[in-house]
Design a protein around this motif. Sequence first.
Motif, PDB file in Angstrom:
ATOM      1  N   MET A  72      -0.235  -6.391   7.369  1.00 45.77           N
ATOM      2  CA  MET A  72       0.515  -5.155   7.204  1.00 45.77           C
ATOM      3  C   MET A  72       1.792  -5.396   6.393  1.00 45.77           C
ATOM      4  N   TYR A  73       2.453  -6.526   6.603  1.00 43.31           N
ATOM      5  CA  TYR A  73       3.643  -6.854   5.827  1.00 43.31           C
ATOM      6  C   TYR A  73       3.285  -7.026   4.353  1.00 43.31           C
ATOM      7  N   ILE A  78       3.475  -4.888  -1.098  1.00 41.80           N
ATOM      8  CA  ILE A  78       2.823  -4.434  -2.332  1.00 41.80           C
ATOM      9  C   ILE A  78       3.244  -2.996  -2.636  1.00 41.80           C
ATOM     10  N   GLN A  79       3.299  -2.158  -1.611  1.00 44.84           N
ATOM     11  CA  GLN A  79       3.707  -0.766  -1.816  1.00 44.84           C
ATOM     12  C   GLN A  79       5.170  -0.692  -2.257  1.00 44.84           C
ATOM     13  N   ARG A  80       6.032  -1.484  -1.632  1.00 39.91           N
ATOM     14  CA  ARG A  80       7.443  -1.498  -2.043  1.00 39.91           C
ATOM     15  C   ARG A  80       7.590  -1.939  -3.491  1.00 39.91           C
ATOM     16  N   GLN A  81       6.848  -2.970  -3.893  1.00 39.74           N
ATOM     17  CA  GLN A  81       6.920  -3.467  -5.267  1.00 39.74           C
ATOM     18  C   GLN A  81       6.439  -2.408  -6.249  1.00 39.74           C
ATOM     19  N   ARG A  82       5.362  -1.720  -5.902  1.00 40.23           N
ATOM     20  CA  ARG A  82       4.850  -0.666  -6.778  1.00 40.23           C
ATOM     21  C   ARG A  82       5.884   0.447  -6.928  1.00 40.23           C
ATOM     22  N   ARG A  83       6.500   0.857  -5.829  1.00 40.01           N
ATOM     23  CA  ARG A  83       7.511   1.909  -5.903  1.00 40.01           C
ATOM     24  C   ARG A  83       8.738   1.445  -6.689  1.00 40.01           C
ATOM     25  N   ALA A  84       9.115   0.197  -6.534  1.00 49.32           N
ATOM     26  CA  ALA A  84      10.250  -0.326  -7.296  1.00 49.32           C
ATOM     27  C   ALA A  84       9.925  -0.349  -8.786  1.00 49.32           C
ATOM     28  N   ASP A  85       8.706  -0.736  -9.138  1.00 47.63           N
ATOM     29  CA  ASP A  85       8.304  -0.740 -10.544  1.00 47.63           C
ATOM     30  C   ASP A  85       8.329   0.673 -11.127  1.00 47.63           C
TER      31      ASP A  85
END
Length: 115
Positions: A72-73, A78-85
């Motif tokens: 889950m982490y 991965i979701q945080r990185q995508r949103r940051a990108d």
Amino acid sequence: MSWWSWIVIWAVLVLAMLGMYALLGWRLFRKASVVLGELSQLGAQVGSVQDNVEQLTPEPSDNAILLGYAEMYRRRDIQRQRRADEKELRREKRLERGKLLTTSDYRQRTWPHAR
């Protein structure tokens, strides 16, 4: 009243009661046969609905408890990185638009846009 009049009265009452029971029994039998016919149709419809339900059953979703903290982490990272990108891409586009607004080449101005 004579004794035979009481026998006639009771015989008529008993025959009327038996006739009423026969009539009610016949109506009940007809209604029961109609209900059984409807139940057989309902059984066929439930069978077809059950087939559709089995075909449309969704796949079970991932359970965070069963997957564990590490998985889950990783997914959340991965979701945080995508949103940051995406956020960085939007920022770069805003900067580019701002640069176009603040720096313009006055030599390329034409009559409708020139002041």
